[in-house]
Design a protein around this motif. Structure first.
Motif, PDB file in Angstrom:
ATOM      1  N   LYS A  66       0.812  -1.212   0.000  1.00  0.00           N
ATOM      2  CA  LYS A  66       0.000   0.000   0.000  1.00  0.00           C
ATOM      3  C   LYS A  66       0.845   1.260   0.000  1.00  0.00           C
ATOM      4  CE  LYS A  66      -4.019   0.298   0.871  1.00  0.00           C
ATOM      5  NZ  LYS A  66      -5.206   0.536   0.011  1.00  0.00           N
ATOM      6  N   GLY A  67       2.126   1.117   0.349  1.00  0.00           N
ATOM      7  CA  GLY A  67       3.010   2.269   0.396  1.00  0.00           C
ATOM      8  C   GLY A  67       2.820   3.139   1.622  1.00  0.00           C
ATOM      9  N   TRP A  68       2.311   2.538   2.711  1.00  0.00           N
ATOM     10  CA  TRP A  68       2.072   3.298   3.919  1.00  0.00           C
ATOM     11  C   TRP A  68       3.366   3.509   4.699  1.00  0.00           C
ATOM     12  CZ3 TRP A  68      -2.946   0.653   6.183  1.00  0.00           C
ATOM     13  CH2 TRP A  68      -4.026   0.980   5.349  1.00  0.00           C
ATOM     14  N   ASP A  69       3.486   4.670   5.308  1.00  0.00           N
ATOM     15  CA  ASP A  69       4.627   4.919   6.181  1.00  0.00           C
ATOM     16  C   ASP A  69       4.295   4.438   7.591  1.00  0.00           C
ATOM     17  OD1 ASP A  69       2.937   6.848   7.334  1.00  0.00           O
ATOM     18  OD2 ASP A  69       3.839   8.497   6.203  1.00  0.00           O
ATOM     19  N   THR A  70       5.238   4.596   8.513  1.00  0.00           N
ATOM     20  CA  THR A  70       5.061   4.085   9.871  1.00  0.00           C
ATOM     21  C   THR A  70       3.840   4.688  10.559  1.00  0.00           C
ATOM     22  OG1 THR A  70       7.448   3.761  10.078  1.00  0.00           O
ATOM     23  CG2 THR A  70       6.169   3.824  12.120  1.00  0.00           C
ATOM     24  N   LYS A  71       3.635   5.970  10.368  1.00  0.00           N
ATOM     25  CA  LYS A  71       2.507   6.648  10.999  1.00  0.00           C
ATOM     26  C   LYS A  71       1.181   6.093  10.503  1.00  0.00           C
ATOM     27  CE  LYS A  71       0.539  11.250  11.816  1.00  0.00           C
ATOM     28  NZ  LYS A  71       0.691  12.703  11.547  1.00  0.00           N
ATOM     29  N   GLN A  72       1.070   5.867   9.209  1.00  0.00           N
ATOM     30  CA  GLN A  72      -0.161   5.322   8.640  1.00  0.00           C
ATOM     31  C   GLN A  72      -0.411   3.891   9.124  1.00  0.00           C
ATOM     32  OE1 GLN A  72       1.107   6.235   4.523  1.00  0.00           O
ATOM     33  NE2 GLN A  72      -0.886   7.225   4.230  1.00  0.00           N
ATOM     34  N   ARG A  73       0.664   3.088   9.167  1.00  0.00           N
ATOM     35  CA  ARG A  73       0.515   1.711   9.655  1.00  0.00           C
ATOM     36  C   ARG A  73       0.059   1.694  11.106  1.00  0.00           C
ATOM     37  NH1 ARG A  73       5.649   0.980   7.186  1.00  0.00           N
ATOM     38  NH2 ARG A  73       6.593   0.795   9.258  1.00  0.00           N
ATOM     39  N   ASP A  74       0.714   2.495  11.937  1.00  0.00           N
ATOM     40  CA  ASP A  74       0.386   2.511  13.365  1.00  0.00           C
ATOM     41  C   ASP A  74      -1.040   2.975  13.603  1.00  0.00           C
ATOM     42  OD1 ASP A  74       2.923   1.645  13.869  1.00  0.00           O
ATOM     43  OD2 ASP A  74       3.701   3.595  14.520  1.00  0.00           O
ATOM     44  N   GLU A  75      -1.488   3.966  12.847  1.00  0.00           N
ATOM     45  CA  GLU A  75      -2.857   4.468  13.005  1.00  0.00           C
ATOM     46  C   GLU A  75      -3.878   3.419  12.583  1.00  0.00           C
ATOM     47  OE1 GLU A  75      -6.194   6.762  13.706  1.00  0.00           O
ATOM     48  OE2 GLU A  75      -4.136   6.910  14.456  1.00  0.00           O
ATOM     49  N   TRP A  76      -3.601   2.726  11.472  1.00  0.00           N
ATOM     50  CA  TRP A  76      -4.507   1.669  11.010  1.00  0.00           C
ATOM     51  C   TRP A  76      -4.578   0.535  12.028  1.00  0.00           C
ATOM     52  CZ3 TRP A  76      -8.115   0.562   7.452  1.00  0.00           C
ATOM     53  CH2 TRP A  76      -8.417  -0.794   7.231  1.00  0.00           C
ATOM     54  N   VAL A  77      -3.431   0.110  12.542  1.00  0.00           N
ATOM     55  CA  VAL A  77      -3.408  -0.971  13.523  1.00  0.00           C
ATOM     56  C   VAL A  77      -4.118  -0.542  14.805  1.00  0.00           C
ATOM     57  CG1 VAL A  77      -1.906  -2.359  15.016  1.00  0.00           C
ATOM     58  CG2 VAL A  77      -1.334  -2.053  12.598  1.00  0.00           C
ATOM     59  N   ARG A  78      -3.925   0.703  15.219  1.00  0.00           N
ATOM     60  CA  ARG A  78      -4.579   1.199  16.429  1.00  0.00           C
ATOM     61  C   ARG A  78      -6.097   1.141  16.285  1.00  0.00           C
ATOM     62  NH1 ARG A  78      -7.201   5.275  18.224  1.00  0.00           N
ATOM     63  NH2 ARG A  78      -7.065   6.404  16.230  1.00  0.00           N
ATOM     64  N   ARG A  79      -6.592   1.543  15.120  1.00  0.00           N
ATOM     65  CA  ARG A  79      -8.042   1.548  14.906  1.00  0.00           C
ATOM     66  C   ARG A  79      -8.609   0.142  14.742  1.00  0.00           C
ATOM     67  NH1 ARG A  79      -9.467   3.429  10.370  1.00  0.00           N
ATOM     68  NH2 ARG A  79      -7.530   4.105   9.376  1.00  0.00           N
ATOM     69  N   ASN A  80      -7.749  -0.819  14.420  1.00  0.00           N
ATOM     70  CA  ASN A  80      -8.205  -2.203  14.219  1.00  0.00           C
ATOM     71  C   ASN A  80      -7.490  -3.162  15.161  1.00  0.00           C
ATOM     72  OD1 ASN A  80      -9.934  -2.048  11.521  1.00  0.00           O
ATOM     73  ND2 ASN A  80      -8.141  -0.747  11.225  1.00  0.00           N
ATOM     74  N   ARG A  81      -7.117  -2.672  16.326  1.00  0.00           N
ATOM     75  CA  ARG A  81      -6.345  -3.465  17.281  1.00  0.00           C
ATOM     76  C   ARG A  81      -7.052  -4.762  17.648  1.00  0.00           C
ATOM     77  NH1 ARG A  81      -1.464  -4.466  18.489  1.00  0.00           N
ATOM     78  NH2 ARG A  81      -0.984  -2.221  18.619  1.00  0.00           N
ATOM     79  N   ALA A  82      -8.343  -4.708  17.931  1.00  0.00           N
ATOM     80  CA  ALA A  82      -9.067  -5.907  18.340  1.00  0.00           C
ATOM     81  C   ALA A  82      -9.080  -6.954  17.226  1.00  0.00           C
ATOM     82  CB  ALA A  82     -10.491  -5.547  18.748  1.00  0.00           C
ATOM     83  N   ALA A  83      -9.290  -6.496  15.988  1.00  0.00           N
ATOM     84  CA  ALA A  83      -9.316  -7.428  14.865  1.00  0.00           C
ATOM     85  C   ALA A  83      -7.973  -8.118  14.694  1.00  0.00           C
ATOM     86  CB  ALA A  83      -9.696  -6.686  13.578  1.00  0.00           C
ATOM     87  N   TYR A  84      -6.890  -7.341  14.761  1.00  0.00           N
ATOM     88  CA  TYR A  84      -5.567  -7.942  14.610  1.00  0.00           C
ATOM     89  C   TYR A  84      -5.234  -8.867  15.778  1.00  0.00           C
ATOM     90  CZ  TYR A  84      -4.375  -5.269  10.469  1.00  0.00           C
ATOM     91  OH  TYR A  84      -4.344  -4.792   9.179  1.00  0.00           O
ATOM     92  N   THR A  85      -5.668  -8.508  16.978  1.00  0.00           N
ATOM     93  CA  THR A  85      -5.418  -9.370  18.135  1.00  0.00           C
ATOM     94  C   THR A  85      -6.146 -10.693  17.985  1.00  0.00           C
ATOM     95  OG1 THR A  85      -5.113  -7.461  19.609  1.00  0.00           O
ATOM     96  CG2 THR A  85      -5.615  -9.571  20.645  1.00  0.00           C
ATOM     97  N   SER A  86      -7.408 -10.644  17.546  1.00  0.00           N
ATOM     98  CA  SER A  86      -8.167 -11.887  17.391  1.00  0.00           C
ATOM     99  C   SER A  86      -7.560 -12.774  16.308  1.00  0.00           C
ATOM    100  CB  SER A  86      -9.637 -11.578  17.072  1.00  0.00           C
ATOM    101  OG  SER A  86      -9.767 -10.939  15.817  1.00  0.00           O
ATOM    102  N   PHE A  87      -7.132 -12.169  15.191  1.00  0.00           N
ATOM    103  CA  PHE A  87      -6.451 -12.945  14.160  1.00  0.00           C
ATOM    104  C   PHE A  87      -5.168 -13.540  14.723  1.00  0.00           C
ATOM    105  CE2 PHE A  87      -3.619 -13.885  10.743  1.00  0.00           C
ATOM    106  CZ  PHE A  87      -4.396 -14.192   9.643  1.00  0.00           C
ATOM    107  N   GLY A  88      -4.399 -12.721  15.448  1.00  0.00           N
ATOM    108  CA  GLY A  88      -3.130 -13.181  15.999  1.00  0.00           C
ATOM    109  C   GLY A  88      -3.283 -14.306  16.993  1.00  0.00           C
ATOM    110  N   VAL A  89      -4.329 -14.243  17.829  1.00  0.00           N
ATOM    111  CA  VAL A  89      -4.572 -15.302  18.814  1.00  0.00           C
ATOM    112  C   VAL A  89      -4.829 -16.628  18.119  1.00  0.00           C
ATOM    113  CG1 VAL A  89      -6.234 -16.159  20.515  1.00  0.00           C
ATOM    114  CG2 VAL A  89      -5.349 -13.841  20.711  1.00  0.00           C
ATOM    115  N   VAL A  90      -5.722 -16.626  17.132  1.00  0.00           N
ATOM    116  CA  VAL A  90      -6.054 -17.866  16.419  1.00  0.00           C
ATOM    117  C   VAL A  90      -4.830 -18.382  15.661  1.00  0.00           C
ATOM    118  CG1 VAL A  90      -7.497 -18.910  14.639  1.00  0.00           C
ATOM    119  CG2 VAL A  90      -8.478 -17.254  16.226  1.00  0.00           C
TER     120      VAL A  90
END
Length: 290
Positions: A216-240
């Motif tokens: 996507k060409g995202w920089d660190t700030k864009q990645r961190d903001e996206w992950v922050r807004r979708n933290r629960a989704a990424y955590t649930s994927f990561g747990v499984v």
């Protein structure tokens, strides 16, 4: 150390309910299972897996054997003071999770980097996201003189144009710090082990889309903001994904199926993004027409 463990346990407990509700709404935890089904149904995606199967199985068996030989009995003895009769089971789960963390780091850092990138990119190509993948590597089209079938998504993958993992994505110190910090949670019966798994999912989750963020060409700030807004989704994927990769003999296959699942998730994100931007595009075209 006891105060630190209590602090971590309290903090994780406070966030657990909120994360669980957001994760349930996201449905991200289904994608590792979708990845298994998709991989089984698309044999063309097996090639990267087969190319690393020997060394990775040897690494997994070696690490797991060494960990059980040297750490199982000592950890069982320690857990006996807090877990009682559940100590052998808790210790086995702890050793498996420790082994999985080490295997995850060692294999991805030394053995699987190329094959997982090929699997991720190949899945995106199979889902029709050629333009996205073309931002990170060359893609072949049609047929060549050698008679290769370029309808095969893996056969279409050419030379990488971007380094697969940006510096800092895989951090050995972060892995070690994570293990040393969260392993004490396992001394809290049942709940502590659950918190440990959630903590590992929280760490592992965002890494599954490192390649997607790069494409996507995202920089660190864009990645961190996206992950922050979708933290629960990424955590649930990561747990499984983390729990699936605890199986020493199947970890290699499941690492690739988890990668397929991550790519399917990225594909759905792209589709939602395209659907949301389409009305705006049509609106702009209508304005220009007038």
């Amino acid at each position: 150390m006891a105060d630190r463990v209590k602090a971590v346990a309290t903090e994780e407990a406070l966030h657990f309910k909120e994360l669980a509700e957001e994760a349930a709404r996201s449905g991200a935890y289904f994608y590792p299972f979708k990845g298994i089904i998709y991989l089984l149904c698309h044999y063309n995606l097996w090639q990267p897996l087969f190319s690393r199967i020997g060394p990775t199985i040897a690494l997994g068996l070696g690490v797991t054997y060494v960990m059980f030989f040297f750490t199982y009995l000592p950890q069982t003895a320690l857990l006996a003071f807090t877990n009682g009769p559940l100590a052998p089971l808790s210790a086995a789960l702890l050793v498996l999770s420790e082994s999985a963390t080490m295997i995850h780091f060692l294999s991805r850092y030394f053995l699987l980097e190329d094959s997982l990138i090929d699997t991720f990119d190949g899945t995106l190509v199979a889902c029709g996201h050629d333009a996205l993948v073309a931002d990170g590597r060359q893609l072949r089209g049609g047929s060549d003189r050698g008679g290769h079938d370029h309808s095969d998504p893996i056969a279409r993958l050419g030379k990488l144009l971007k380094q697969p993992f940006p510096p800092g994505t895989i951090n050995p110190r972060a892995i070690l710090r994570s293990m040393l910090y969260y392993i004490p949670l396992n001394f809290i019966p049942i709940v502590g082990t659950l918190m440990y798994v959630i903590a590992q999912g929280k760490r592992v989750g965002p890494l599954v889309h490192a390649r997607y963020f790069q494409l996507k060409g995202w920089d660190t700030k864009q990645r961190d903001e996206w992950v922050r807004r979708n933290r629960a989704a990424y955590t649930s994927f990561g747990v499984v994904a983390f729990l699936l990769e605890l199986a020493p003999f199947a970890a290699l296959v499941l690492a690739h199926s988890n990668t397929v699942g991550a790519a399917l998730w990225a594909s759905d994100i792209q589709k939602v993004e395209a659907a949301s931007t389409a009305p705006n595009v049509r609106s702009e075209q209508a304005k220009e027409a007038h």
